[in-house]
Design a protein around this motif. Structure first.
Motif, PDB file in Angstrom:
ATOM      1  N   TRP A 120       0.749  -1.137  -0.477  1.00 42.14           N
ATOM      2  CA  TRP A 120      -0.028   0.008   0.427  1.00 42.14           C
ATOM      3  C   TRP A 120       0.737   1.133   0.371  1.00 42.14           C
ATOM      4  O   TRP A 120       0.435   1.741  -0.930  1.00 42.14           O
ATOM      5  N   VAL A 121       1.932   1.008   0.930  1.00 41.26           N
ATOM      6  CA  VAL A 121       2.686   2.415   1.148  1.00 41.26           C
ATOM      7  C   VAL A 121       3.301   2.593  -0.219  1.00 41.26           C
ATOM      8  O   VAL A 121       4.072   3.647  -1.068  1.00 41.26           O
ATOM      9  N   HIS A 122       3.827   1.758  -0.770  1.00 37.21           N
ATOM     10  CA  HIS A 122       5.652   1.724  -1.899  1.00 37.21           C
ATOM     11  C   HIS A 122       5.038   1.311  -3.489  1.00 37.21           C
ATOM     12  O   HIS A 122       5.300   1.056  -4.240  1.00 37.21           O
ATOM     13  N   GLY A 123       3.700   1.158  -3.407  1.00 28.26           N
ATOM     14  CA  GLY A 123       2.829   1.307  -4.445  1.00 28.26           C
ATOM     15  C   GLY A 123       1.768   1.810  -4.985  1.00 28.26           C
ATOM     16  O   GLY A 123       1.354   2.601  -5.997  1.00 28.26           O
ATOM     17  N   VAL A 124       0.074   0.934  -4.532  1.00 23.86           N
ATOM     18  CA  VAL A 124      -1.006   1.853  -4.533  1.00 23.86           C
ATOM     19  C   VAL A 124      -0.979   3.157  -3.451  1.00 23.86           C
ATOM     20  O   VAL A 124      -1.714   3.841  -4.632  1.00 23.86           O
ATOM     21  N   ARG A 125      -0.593   3.629  -2.529  1.00 27.06           N
ATOM     22  CA  ARG A 125      -0.897   4.826  -2.568  1.00 27.06           C
ATOM     23  C   ARG A 125      -0.486   5.524  -3.765  1.00 27.06           C
ATOM     24  O   ARG A 125      -0.721   6.571  -3.896  1.00 27.06           O
ATOM     25  N   PRO A 126       0.975   5.811  -4.281  1.00 24.53           N
ATOM     26  CA  PRO A 126       2.054   6.157  -4.640  1.00 24.53           C
ATOM     27  C   PRO A 126       0.817   6.603  -6.282  1.00 24.53           C
ATOM     28  O   PRO A 126       0.366   7.149  -6.559  1.00 24.53           O
ATOM     29  N   TRP A 127       0.567   5.531  -6.380  1.00 21.25           N
ATOM     30  CA  TRP A 127       0.276   5.020  -7.883  1.00 21.25           C
ATOM     31  C   TRP A 127      -1.580   5.866  -7.899  1.00 21.25           C
ATOM     32  O   TRP A 127      -1.399   7.041  -8.780  1.00 21.25           O
ATOM     33  N   LEU A 128      -1.889   6.130  -6.600  1.00 21.41           N
ATOM     34  CA  LEU A 128      -3.680   6.951  -6.569  1.00 21.41           C
ATOM     35  C   LEU A 128      -2.939   8.236  -6.409  1.00 21.41           C
ATOM     36  O   LEU A 128      -3.597   8.993  -7.284  1.00 21.41           O
ATOM     37  N   ARG A 129      -1.696   8.270  -5.826  1.00 24.04           N
ATOM     38  CA  ARG A 129      -1.507  10.370  -5.998  1.00 24.04           C
ATOM     39  C   ARG A 129      -1.070  10.528  -7.978  1.00 24.04           C
ATOM     40  O   ARG A 129      -1.688  11.970  -8.055  1.00 24.04           O
ATOM     41  N   ARG A 130      -0.748  10.030  -7.931  1.00 24.17           N
ATOM     42  CA  ARG A 130      -0.144  10.411  -9.261  1.00 24.17           C
ATOM     43  C   ARG A 130      -1.477  10.416 -10.092  1.00 24.17           C
ATOM     44  O   ARG A 130      -1.370  11.218 -11.267  1.00 24.17           O
ATOM     45  N   ARG A 131      -2.553   9.167  -9.993  1.00 25.87           N
ATOM     46  CA  ARG A 131      -3.658   9.504 -11.193  1.00 25.87           C
ATOM     47  C   ARG A 131      -4.627  10.483 -10.469  1.00 25.87           C
ATOM     48  O   ARG A 131      -5.226  10.995 -11.328  1.00 25.87           O
ATOM     49  N   ARG A 132      -4.462  11.052  -8.792  1.00 26.29           N
ATOM     50  CA  ARG A 132      -5.576  12.888  -8.639  1.00 26.29           C
ATOM     51  C   ARG A 132      -4.674  13.474  -9.167  1.00 26.29           C
ATOM     52  O   ARG A 132      -5.464  15.363  -8.287  1.00 26.29           O
ATOM     53  N   ARG A 133      -3.438  13.366  -9.362  1.00 22.42           N
ATOM     54  CA  ARG A 133      -2.085  15.000  -9.022  1.00 22.42           C
ATOM     55  C   ARG A 133      -2.422  15.760 -10.642  1.00 22.42           C
ATOM     56  O   ARG A 133      -3.259  15.493 -11.938  1.00 22.42           O
ATOM     57  N   PRO A 134      -3.450  17.296 -10.075  1.00 22.09           N
ATOM     58  CA  PRO A 134      -4.138  18.179 -10.964  1.00 22.09           C
ATOM     59  C   PRO A 134      -3.099  18.721 -12.553  1.00 22.09           C
ATOM     60  O   PRO A 134      -1.728  18.607 -12.602  1.00 22.09           O
ATOM     61  N   VAL A 135      -3.504  18.798 -13.666  1.00 22.25           N
ATOM     62  CA  VAL A 135      -2.669  19.105 -14.291  1.00 22.25           C
ATOM     63  C   VAL A 135      -2.792  21.027 -14.079  1.00 22.25           C
ATOM     64  O   VAL A 135      -3.358  21.638 -14.232  1.00 22.25           O
ATOM     65  N   PRO A 136      -1.348  21.520 -13.956  1.00 21.76           N
ATOM     66  CA  PRO A 136      -1.362  22.499 -14.349  1.00 21.76           C
ATOM     67  C   PRO A 136      -2.022  23.357 -15.396  1.00 21.76           C
ATOM     68  O   PRO A 136      -2.054  23.010 -16.827  1.00 21.76           O
ATOM     69  N   VAL A 137      -1.840  25.037 -15.229  1.00 23.26           N
ATOM     70  CA  VAL A 137      -2.843  25.548 -16.048  1.00 23.26           C
ATOM     71  C   VAL A 137      -1.696  25.479 -17.721  1.00 23.26           C
ATOM     72  O   VAL A 137      -0.312  26.041 -17.375  1.00 23.26           O
ATOM     73  N   GLY A 138      -2.266  25.813 -18.934  1.00 19.10           N
ATOM     74  CA  GLY A 138      -1.664  25.775 -20.350  1.00 19.10           C
ATOM     75  C   GLY A 138      -1.380  24.592 -20.658  1.00 19.10           C
ATOM     76  O   GLY A 138      -0.426  24.582 -21.254  1.00 19.10           O
ATOM     77  N   GLY A 139      -1.219  23.772 -19.821  1.00 13.20           N
ATOM     78  CA  GLY A 139      -1.084  22.154 -19.532  1.00 13.20           C
ATOM     79  C   GLY A 139       0.707  21.483 -19.678  1.00 13.20           C
ATOM     80  O   GLY A 139       0.464  20.682 -20.082  1.00 13.20           O
ATOM     81  N   ALA A 140       1.155  22.887 -19.317  1.00 12.27           N
ATOM     82  CA  ALA A 140       2.447  22.033 -18.337  1.00 12.27           C
ATOM     83  C   ALA A 140       3.378  21.310 -17.408  1.00 12.27           C
ATOM     84  O   ALA A 140       1.718  21.510 -16.502  1.00 12.27           O
ATOM     85  N   ALA A 141       3.721  20.648 -18.001  1.00 10.78           N
ATOM     86  CA  ALA A 141       3.591  19.152 -16.284  1.00 10.78           C
ATOM     87  C   ALA A 141       4.182  19.877 -15.218  1.00 10.78           C
ATOM     88  O   ALA A 141       4.736  20.373 -15.506  1.00 10.78           O
TER      89      ALA A 141
END
Length: 633
Positions: free
Chosen positions: A612-633
């Motif tokens: 959970w700590v090293h696999g599932v939770r980081p993956w869920l955070r990446r999925r939920r990360r908002p996309v910056p304005v202008g489309g830049a990562a």
């Protein structure tokens, strides 16, 4: 459920520091920004930690907490009480009697027992040992305290049944000797019938009995006896029994030295018995064999079955009439004289007093005359007016009741004394003799040895009883003469018995050939032989035996009870299930500890937390990360 080590629950206190750690845990708020330019200067320490926070458990907390609680429970060693199939030392007693050779539609009962025991061997754990005891005519240890499954299975393969009954008392005693202090010992008995009452006092505590086999039909020759009647003929008594629940037809064949001489068709009812009295001609020393085999079909149209073959034949050795010279010392007794004269091979001599010269006399019968202080010949005493040394009388008893008969004594073979009445008898005290028949007022028939000489004593006057008028009287006299003179070794023996062979002067050793062909050498000082195989045992004398002395031939037959393949026994499936459920009366109790299962649960939770700590939770955070304005990562 119980706890073997309740103190182990104290480990659950680790949940307290876990909770405090979650309260004091540094938490830095996350803030999404467009650039990290403002944080380039790192020489100024900036802390966003909040030391004291509201308790906010997450999935990691619950997984770790559950692992701590389960680990504490594992340290407390929870267990349930069960019937212990295996202990630190497991002793298995295997019934190796003749009935274990019965066919169970393919495998024998002995093979079924091997399969049961092999299953227990496969369950052996680290540190556990096992011993095997073979319960046959003479119990023996097959292997002692071994933890090697291969060695245990090799010992199990060496198990061989005898043709006699199992001596369970001897086997239980041997098993008790294998127990070691401080070890958890479980004793099993694998058999095809219940433990007989005579062996119950020797049963180990907590004995687990496993029964094998089903009720099976069986025909058996349960008795064969040949009595010489002179002129080269013998009267043969044959008994055939049907141990099955249905009627059966059978064919009985008598053969002498391999040649059939008599054949009879028999019909036996359910669990019925047929007695046949036949006359055959044969020479001294020839072997008589009686065989029975089923014939015809049962009610379902199937060929009649016979599950046990070892008791389908019985053996006897023909002999010439034995010549005995009997001296009757009596004031006159027509009943006694007639009964003695009726015994084949008896030459009767009479005298009013004991002769000084007894040369040529084999047996002495004293009737209402004084007895010498010590017997010099095998003697039958009947109401002696004076008793020999070692026997005393406490006076006369009127109308003594006969309430006891020793069922297994040779004197009472085919003898029924239930209708015998006695007017008066002496109250005898004879420590060296055995009471064969008697009552509360004292013994009425005694037998044993005085100064090494066999004697039989009737402490009442025959003329003051109705015994001479009973059918049992001539049989009792004949049995007494045979017992006093010593039965010939050619009389059929029962498998499992120990017989004493004659060792004449000049013989240095005896070589015995059993039916199996493996020779046995006996010392003349102890010519005792355990006969555990059905058939003919032949003896060869080594040395210089006297001229004309022939070595004996011993015929051995099965014990009648071994043929009863429907004898009482616990059902196999019910007995096994009851043992596993701990419902066997007096069964050994063991503990089913759940330590391994709980430790496996702890490891599974730790692995799940790491995932959970090293696999599932980081993956869920990446999925939920908002996309910056202008489309830049």
């Amino acid at each position: 459920m119980n706890l073997a080590l309740p103190l182990g629950l104290a480990a659950a206190a680790l949940a307290v520091p876990l909770t405090i750690w979650y309260v004091l845990k540094s938490r830095r708020p996350r803030q999404v920004v467009a650039s990290t330019y403002l944080w380039r200067q790192t020489d100024h320490s900036v802390s966003a930690a909040i030391p004291w926070q509201r308790f906010r458990p997450d999935l990691t907390f619950w997984l770790i907490l559950l692992a701590i609680l389960i680990g504490a429970l594992a340290l407390a060693r929870p267990y349930v009480t069960v019937s212990a199939q295996l202990g630190d030392h497991t002793i298995i007693i295997i019934d190796a009697s003749a009935s274990m050779l019965a066919d169970e539609e393919g495998p024998t009962r002995l093979e079924l027992a091997r399969r049961e025991i092999t299953g227990l061997v496969d369950k052996l754990g680290p540190g556990q040992e096992m011993s095997f005891v073979e319960a046959s005519s003479r119990a023996r240890v097959l292997i002692s305290s071994s933890s090697d499954p291969a060695a245990l299975k090799d010992a199990l393969a060496s198990l061989r049944p005898t043709h006699g009954p199992a001596d369970l008392v001897d086997a239980f005693t041997l098993a008790a000797a294998l127990e070691r202090p401080g070890q958890s010992t479980v004793v099993h008995l694998v058999t095809d019938r219940v433990v007989p009452p005579g062996a119950e006092p020797a049963m180990p505590e907590g004995l687990i009995v496993t029964a094998v086999g089903q009720d099976r039909p069986n025909l058996a020759v349960t008795r064969l006896q040949a009595v010489p009647v002179g002129a080269g003929s013998s009267q043969v008594f044959v008994q055939v029994r049907n141990f099955g629940p249905l009627g059966a037809k059978a064919r009985l064949t008598l053969s002498i030295d391999g040649e059939d001489v008599v054949e009879r068709a028999l019909e036996l009812g359910p669990r019925g018995t047929v007695d046949e009295v036949l006359t055959v001609r044969g020479g001294d020393g020839e072997v008589l064999v009686a065989r029975v085999e089923p014939s015809g079909q049962d009610v379902a149209g199937n060929d009649l079955a016979d599950a046990l073959t070892v008791d389908d034949a019985a053996f006897a050795v023909l002999s010439a009439p034995r010549e005995l010279t009997v001296m009757l010392v009596s004031p006159g007794n027509v009943f006694l004289g007639a009964a003695l004269s009726a015994v084949p091979g008896v030459e009767l001599q009479s005298s009013p007093v004991v002769p000084n010269d007894l040369v040529g006399v084999d047996l002495l019968v004293l009737d209402r005359v004084p007895a010498p202080d010590a017997p010099t010949l095998p003697t039958l005493y009947i109401a002696p007016t004076s008793l020999p040394a070692g026997i005393t009388s406490a006076g006369e008893v009127e109308l003594p009741a006969l309430t006891f008969q020793s069922p297994g004594h040779e004197l009472l073979a085919d003898v029924d004394l239930s209708d015998v009445a006695v007017a008066a008898a002496e109250d005898i005290d004879a420590p060296a003799l055995t009471t064969v028949a008697g009552g509360t007022a004292g013994p009425l028939i005694l037998a044993g040895r005085l100064d090494g000489t066999p004697v039989v004593l009737l402490p009442f006057d025959l003329l003051q009883s109705n015994l001479p008028l009973q059918p049992a009287w001539p049989v009792l006299v004949a049995n007494s003469l045979n017992w006093l003179a010593g039965p010939p070794v050619t009389l059929p023996a029962t498998a499992g018995q120990t017989v004493t062979l004659p060792a004449p002067a000049g013989v240095t050793s005896l070589v015995v050939s059993p039916p199996s062909g493996d020779e046995v050498r006996l010392d003349v000082a102890r010519p005792r032989l355990l006969v555990d195989q059905v058939g003919v045992w032949r003896v060869l004398y080594e040395g210089s035996p006297p001229a004309g002395v022939e070595p004996p031939v011993v015929a051995v037959n099965t014990a009648p009870d071994e043929g009863d393949l429907a004898a009482a026994r616990p059902d196999f499936v019910e007995a096994r299930d009851a043992a596993e459920a701990g419902q066997v009366a007096g069964a050994a109790e063991g503990r089913r500890v759940f330590g391994r299962e709980l430790v496996a649960g702890v490891l599974a939770l730790v692995a799940l937390e790491w995932l959970w700590v090293h696999g599932v939770r980081p993956w869920l955070r990446r999925r939920r990360r908002p996309v910056p304005v202008g489309g830049a990562a």
